[in-house]
Design a protein around this motif. Structure first.
Motif, PDB file in Angstrom:
ATOM      1  N   LEU A 207      13.917 -12.119  34.299  1.00 27.64           N
ATOM      2  CA  LEU A 207      13.543 -13.222  33.403  1.00 27.64           C
ATOM      3  C   LEU A 207      13.910 -12.907  31.957  1.00 27.64           C
ATOM      4  CD1 LEU A 207      10.042 -14.216  34.851  1.00 27.64           C
ATOM      5  CD2 LEU A 207      12.155 -15.531  34.999  1.00 27.64           C
ATOM      6  N   ALA A 208      13.735 -11.653  31.555  1.00 23.86           N
ATOM      7  CA  ALA A 208      14.070 -11.258  30.178  1.00 23.86           C
ATOM      8  C   ALA A 208      15.565 -11.400  29.925  1.00 23.86           C
ATOM      9  CB  ALA A 208      13.622  -9.826  29.925  1.00 23.86           C
ATOM     10  N   VAL A 209      16.381 -10.974  30.886  1.00 23.35           N
ATOM     11  CA  VAL A 209      17.839 -11.099  30.748  1.00 23.35           C
ATOM     12  C   VAL A 209      18.234 -12.565  30.618  1.00 23.35           C
ATOM     13  CG1 VAL A 209      20.042 -10.813  31.962  1.00 23.35           C
ATOM     14  CG2 VAL A 209      18.404  -8.933  31.910  1.00 23.35           C
ATOM     15  N   GLY A 210      17.679 -13.413  31.494  1.00 24.05           N
ATOM     16  CA  GLY A 210      17.996 -14.839  31.434  1.00 24.05           C
ATOM     17  C   GLY A 210      17.513 -15.493  30.159  1.00 24.05           C
ATOM     18  N   TYR A 211      16.342 -15.080  29.693  1.00 23.08           N
ATOM     19  CA  TYR A 211      15.756 -15.662  28.482  1.00 23.08           C
ATOM     20  C   TYR A 211      16.593 -15.311  27.254  1.00 23.08           C
ATOM     21  CZ  TYR A 211      11.864 -17.460  25.652  1.00 23.08           C
ATOM     22  OH  TYR A 211      11.085 -18.203  24.801  1.00 23.08           O
ATOM     23  N   VAL A 212      16.956 -14.037  27.130  1.00 21.71           N
ATOM     24  CA  VAL A 212      17.751 -13.589  25.975  1.00 21.71           C
ATOM     25  C   VAL A 212      19.116 -14.257  25.961  1.00 21.71           C
ATOM     26  CG1 VAL A 212      18.895 -11.596  24.918  1.00 21.71           C
ATOM     27  CG2 VAL A 212      16.544 -11.384  25.757  1.00 21.71           C
ATOM     28  N   LEU A 213      19.758 -14.346  27.134  1.00 21.58           N
ATOM     29  CA  LEU A 213      21.069 -14.999  27.201  1.00 21.58           C
ATOM     30  C   LEU A 213      20.944 -16.484  26.849  1.00 21.58           C
ATOM     31  CD1 LEU A 213      24.063 -14.889  27.870  1.00 21.58           C
ATOM     32  CD2 LEU A 213      23.483 -15.295  30.276  1.00 21.58           C
ATOM     33  N   SER A 214      19.894 -17.130  27.325  1.00 19.21           N
ATOM     34  CA  SER A 214      19.683 -18.549  27.004  1.00 19.21           C
ATOM     35  C   SER A 214      19.506 -18.740  25.503  1.00 19.21           C
ATOM     36  CB  SER A 214      18.433 -19.078  27.733  1.00 19.21           C
ATOM     37  OG  SER A 214      18.590 -18.994  29.114  1.00 19.21           O
ATOM     38  N   TRP A 215      18.767 -17.839  24.879  1.00 20.04           N
ATOM     39  CA  TRP A 215      18.574 -17.916  23.427  1.00 20.04           C
ATOM     40  C   TRP A 215      19.900 -17.721  22.696  1.00 20.04           C
ATOM     41  CZ3 TRP A 215      19.140 -13.711  19.931  1.00 20.04           C
ATOM     42  CH2 TRP A 215      18.787 -14.036  18.606  1.00 20.04           C
ATOM     43  N   ALA A 216      20.711 -16.751  23.156  1.00 22.14           N
ATOM     44  CA  ALA A 216      22.005 -16.479  22.525  1.00 22.14           C
ATOM     45  C   ALA A 216      22.964 -17.665  22.665  1.00 22.14           C
ATOM     46  CB  ALA A 216      22.627 -15.224  23.136  1.00 22.14           C
ATOM     47  N   LEU A 217      22.845 -18.399  23.761  1.00 16.27           N
ATOM     48  CA  LEU A 217      23.725 -19.553  23.999  1.00 16.27           C
ATOM     49  C   LEU A 217      23.176 -20.839  23.390  1.00 16.27           C
ATOM     50  CD1 LEU A 217      24.685 -18.875  27.745  1.00 16.27           C
ATOM     51  CD2 LEU A 217      26.123 -18.542  25.712  1.00 16.27           C
ATOM     52  N   SER A 350       6.635 -20.794  27.663  1.00 13.34           N
ATOM     53  CA  SER A 350       6.764 -22.222  27.943  1.00 13.34           C
ATOM     54  C   SER A 350       8.135 -22.767  27.570  1.00 13.34           C
ATOM     55  CB  SER A 350       5.678 -23.004  27.188  1.00 13.34           C
ATOM     56  OG  SER A 350       4.388 -22.599  27.604  1.00 13.34           O
ATOM     57  N   LEU A 351       8.835 -22.077  26.699  1.00 16.34           N
ATOM     58  CA  LEU A 351      10.178 -22.499  26.287  1.00 16.34           C
ATOM     59  C   LEU A 351      11.269 -22.016  27.247  1.00 16.34           C
ATOM     60  CD1 LEU A 351       9.886 -21.822  22.442  1.00 16.34           C
ATOM     61  CD2 LEU A 351      10.130 -24.062  23.530  1.00 16.34           C
ATOM     62  N   MET A 352      10.887 -21.288  28.271  1.00 19.03           N
ATOM     63  CA  MET A 352      11.857 -20.731  29.205  1.00 19.03           C
ATOM     64  C   MET A 352      12.661 -21.839  29.891  1.00 19.03           C
ATOM     65  SD  MET A 352      11.178 -18.125  32.381  1.00 19.03           S
ATOM     66  CE  MET A 352      10.312 -16.983  31.293  1.00 19.03           C
ATOM     67  N   PRO A 353      13.984 -21.804  29.827  1.00 16.41           N
ATOM     68  CA  PRO A 353      14.807 -22.836  30.482  1.00 16.41           C
ATOM     69  C   PRO A 353      14.572 -22.853  31.986  1.00 16.41           C
ATOM     70  CG  PRO A 353      16.110 -21.559  28.922  1.00 16.41           C
ATOM     71  CD  PRO A 353      14.805 -20.851  29.064  1.00 16.41           C
ATOM     72  N   GLU A 354      14.644 -24.016  32.577  1.00 14.61           N
ATOM     73  CA  GLU A 354      14.368 -24.149  34.010  1.00 14.61           C
ATOM     74  C   GLU A 354      15.287 -23.317  34.895  1.00 14.61           C
ATOM     75  OE1 GLU A 354      12.704 -27.033  36.142  1.00 14.61           O
ATOM     76  OE2 GLU A 354      12.323 -28.491  34.561  1.00 14.61           O
ATOM     77  N   PRO A 355      16.603 -23.222  34.601  1.00 10.02           N
ATOM     78  CA  PRO A 355      17.451 -22.384  35.465  1.00 10.02           C
ATOM     79  C   PRO A 355      17.016 -20.924  35.496  1.00 10.02           C
ATOM     80  CG  PRO A 355      18.808 -23.850  34.142  1.00 10.02           C
ATOM     81  CD  PRO A 355      17.414 -23.956  33.602  1.00 10.02           C
ATOM     82  N   VAL A 356      16.488 -20.418  34.371  1.00  9.81           N
ATOM     83  CA  VAL A 356      16.000 -19.035  34.339  1.00  9.81           C
ATOM     84  C   VAL A 356      14.804 -18.898  35.278  1.00  9.81           C
ATOM     85  CG1 VAL A 356      14.990 -17.225  32.892  1.00  9.81           C
ATOM     86  CG2 VAL A 356      16.815 -18.673  31.982  1.00  9.81           C
ATOM     87  N   LEU A 357      13.880 -19.829  35.151  1.00 15.26           N
ATOM     88  CA  LEU A 357      12.702 -19.824  36.026  1.00 15.26           C
ATOM     89  C   LEU A 357      13.113 -20.049  37.478  1.00 15.26           C
ATOM     90  CD1 LEU A 357       9.588 -19.644  35.863  1.00 15.26           C
ATOM     91  CD2 LEU A 357       9.565 -22.136  35.693  1.00 15.26           C
ATOM     92  N   GLY A 358      14.088 -20.933  37.685  1.00 13.17           N
ATOM     93  CA  GLY A 358      14.542 -21.238  39.041  1.00 13.17           C
ATOM     94  C   GLY A 358      15.173 -20.049  39.737  1.00 13.17           C
ATOM     95  N   GLY A 359      15.947 -19.256  39.007  1.00 16.62           N
ATOM     96  CA  GLY A 359      16.576 -18.088  39.617  1.00 16.62           C
ATOM     97  C   GLY A 359      15.560 -17.113  40.170  1.00 16.62           C
ATOM     98  N   ALA A 360      14.428 -16.983  39.455  1.00 16.22           N
ATOM     99  CA  ALA A 360      13.368 -16.075  39.906  1.00 16.22           C
ATOM    100  C   ALA A 360      12.537 -16.703  41.021  1.00 16.22           C
ATOM    101  CB  ALA A 360      12.476 -15.691  38.732  1.00 16.22           C
ATOM    102  N   THR A 361      12.137 -17.976  40.839  1.00 17.06           N
ATOM    103  CA  THR A 361      11.239 -18.601  41.814  1.00 17.06           C
ATOM    104  C   THR A 361      11.942 -18.868  43.144  1.00 17.06           C
ATOM    105  OG1 THR A 361      11.736 -20.785  40.863  1.00 17.06           O
ATOM    106  CG2 THR A 361       9.769 -19.648  40.074  1.00 17.06           C
ATOM    107  N   LEU A 362      13.231 -19.133  43.119  1.00 21.82           N
ATOM    108  CA  LEU A 362      13.958 -19.349  44.369  1.00 21.82           C
ATOM    109  C   LEU A 362      13.838 -18.116  45.258  1.00 21.82           C
ATOM    110  CD1 LEU A 362      15.781 -21.421  45.832  1.00 21.82           C
ATOM    111  CD2 LEU A 362      17.744 -20.193  44.891  1.00 21.82           C
TER     112      LEU A 362
END
Length: 439
Positions: A207-217, A350-362
Motif C-alpha cells: 500500500l505504501a508503494v502504491g500510495y507514494v507512486l500515486s502521489w508522485a503521479l 482516506s485519500l488512497m486511490p481506489e486502484p491502490v486499495l483494489g490491488g491489496a483487497t483483491l
C-alpha cells in the motif's frame, strides 16, 4: 529476568512485562493490524461514494471501536471477554451485506441493522456448546468461501478505478490496472520473503508503494482536505439508526459464522499462550470471547463503526514475540484510541486511490476464499457433504451472477436472497441439517 516457559512463551497470560517490553510488543501487534482495521471502512465508503470527511470519520471510529473492543476482550468483564491477549478489529466478513444495506438505506440502516444482528452472536456465545453441532466446519468453510468469492467483484471494481472512474469513463484504464497490479505484485513479493518481518509487513509495504507512486503521479489531491488538524470526538449515533429486515438476516448469518471462527481463534490463542484448550476454564473463555464479539459489535455500531471480530493474525504475533500477557492488550487498546482522535491519520488513508486499495483487497478477498476452501478440504467429504457443498455454492453464486433470477419474488424476499452469502449460507445450514444419506 524473564525465563522462557512452555511453548516458547516468555511472559505468560497474567505476567506483567516491564513497560518498555510491553510497549514494544504492543507496537508489533499494532503494526500487524493497523491497515487491516482501516481497510473495511475504506472499501465500504468508496462503494457508497461517501465524501472524504465522512470516510475519514468512519476510519477513525474503526480504530476507536477496535481499541475499546480489544480492552473488553483482554480485561474480561464478568461473562464478557476471554481474558486472553485477543485483539479485535473491523471484520472483512460483513463488507458485502453492509454495502448492500448502505446502498439501499444509508449509514442509518447499516448501523441499526448491525446493532440488532449483533445480539445473535451474543446468543450463540451463550449456547456455544450446542451451536458447534449445528454450524459445523463444513458450513463455516462454505460461508467463508462465499464471502471471499462474492467480495472479489468489489476488489476488481476498485482495481479498475471504482465508481468515480465509471462516471468519468476511465474505468479499466491501463494506469488504474497497472497501479493495482504493482501493489498486488509488491505484496506477493514481500509475502514470499524468508524474513518474517517483511512477510508480516507485506500489505503495509504494498500500500505504501502504491500510495507514494500515486502521489508522485498526481493522483492524490491533498488540497481537497480542508484541514489535517484538530481532533475527532466519538459521537454516538451520529448518522442515526434505522432497520432493514433483509440486511438483518444477512448480517445475522455472518455473525453466526464469525462466532464459530472466533471459537477457533480462541482455541489457537489458548494453545499458543500455554493455556488449556479443553475443560470448564477454556469453555468459559471461549464463550466469553464470542459474547464479547457480539457486545463489541453492538458498541461499534453505536460508535458509528462496523462489526468487530477477533484477529487471527495476532496469534502468530504472540508466538513470534513470546509475549502472551493480556496486559499488553491494554497498551494496544490505548494506541488504537489515541490514533483514532487525530484526523490526519485517517485523512491520509482516506485519500488512497481506489486502484491502490483494489490491488491489496483483491488479494485479501482471494485469500479469504482460499481459507474457506482449506476448511472444506480438511473435512471428510462423503456424498452428503458433496451435496451440501454443491447446493450451497450453486445457490449462492447463482444470485450473485444472475440477480435477475429473483425478479419474480416479492420485494422483501428479493432483498433478502439477493446476497450470495445469505442464500448460500442458509442453504448450507438447512441442507446440512436436512439431508440424510441412506447407505
Amino acid at each position: 529476568m524473564a525465563t522462557e516457559q512452555k511453548n516458547g512463551i516468555i511472559y505468560g497470560l497474567n505476567d506483567r512485562p516491564p513497560f518498555v517490553e510491553s510497549v514494544f510488543a504492543a507496537l508489533q501487534h499494532l503494526f500487524a493490524i493497523f491497515v487491516a482495521i482501516m481497510t473495511p471502512p475504506l472499501i465500504i465508503a468508496s462503494q457508497m461514494q461517501l465524501d472524504i470527511e465522512t470516510t475519514s470519520f468512519l476510519v477513525s471510529m474503526a480504530l476507536f471501536a477496535s481499541g475499546v473492543s480489544t480492552f473488553i476482550q483482554c480485561r474480561k468483564f464478568g461473562a464478557v471477554g476471554t481474558g486472553l491477549l485477543c485483539i479485535q478489529g473491523t471484520s472483512y466478513s460483513f463488507i458485502g451485506p453492509i454495502i448492500a444495506a448502505g446502498m439501499g438505506g444509508g449509514l442509518a440502516v447499516v448501523f441499526g441493522s448491525c446493532m440488532a444482528a449483533s445480539v445473535v452472536e451474543v446468543f450463540v456465545g451463550s449456547i456455544l456448546r450446542y451451536a458447534r453441532k449445528i454450524i459445523t466446519p463444513l458450513v463455516s468453510g462454505i460461508v467463508v468461501t462465499l464471502i471471499g468469492l462474492c467480495l472479489i467483484k468489489v476488489g476488481i471494481s476498485s482495481c479498475g478505478g471504482g465508481n468515480a472512474a465509471m462516471a468519468n469513463g476511465t474505468f479499466g484504464a491501463l494506469h488504474n490496472l497497472g497501479l493495482a497490479a504493482l501493489v498486488l505484485a509488491t505484496i506477493v513479493f514481500f509475502n514470499s520473503c524468508k524474513n518474517r518481518y517483511l512477510r508480516m509487513s507485506s500489505i503495509v509495504i504494498g500500500l505504501a508503494v502504491g500510495y507514494v507512486l500515486s502521489w508522485a503521479l498526481g493522483y492524490i489531491d491533498f488540497d481537497s482536505v480542508k484541514s489535517f488538524g484538530g481532533v475527532y470526538v466519538p459521537v454516538p449515533f451520529k448518522y442515526g439508526l434505522d432497520f432493514d429486515l433483509s440486511a438483518f438476516i444477512s448480517l445475522s448469518i455472518i455473525f453466526i459464522i464469525t462466532a464459530i471462527e472466533a471459537y477457533g481463534d480462541i482455541t489457537a490463542n489458548s494453545m499458543i499462550s500455554g493455556e488449556p484448550v479443553e475443560g470448564d476454564l477454556f469453555m468459559k473463555r471461549a464463550s466469553g470471547g464470542v459474547v464479547a464479539n457480539g457486545v463489541s459489535s453492538f458498541i461499534s455500531a453505536a460508535l458509528n463503526s462496523f462489526p468487530n471480530s477477533i484477529f487471527a493474525q495476532n496469534n502468530g504475533m504472540i508466538q513470534l514475540t513470546g509475549v502472551a500477557s493480556r496486559y499488553v492488550g491494554y497498551f494496544i487498546s490505548a494506541f488504537l484510541i489515541i490514533l483514532s482522535v487525530f484526523p490526519a491519520v485517517s485523512l491520509v488513508f482516506s485519500l488512497m486511490p481506489e486502484p491502490v486499495l483494489g490491488g491489496a483487497t483483491l488479494l485479501m478477498f482471494g485469500t479469504v476464499a482460499a481459507s474457506g476452501i482449506k476448511v472444506i478440504a480438511s473435512q471428510k467429504l462423503g456424498r452428503k457433504e458433496i451435496l451440501v457443498l454443491a447446493i450451497s455454492l450453486a445457490g449462492g453464486l447463482s444470485v450473485e451472477f444472475m440477480p435477475e433470477i429473483l425478479s419474480g419474488f416479492p420485494e422483501t424476499l428479493r432483498s433478502i436472497f439477493s446476497s450470495g452469502i445469505t442464500t448460500g449460507g442458509l442453504l448450507a445450514i438447512f441442507s446440512n441439517l436436512l439431508i440424510r444419506i441412506k447407505e
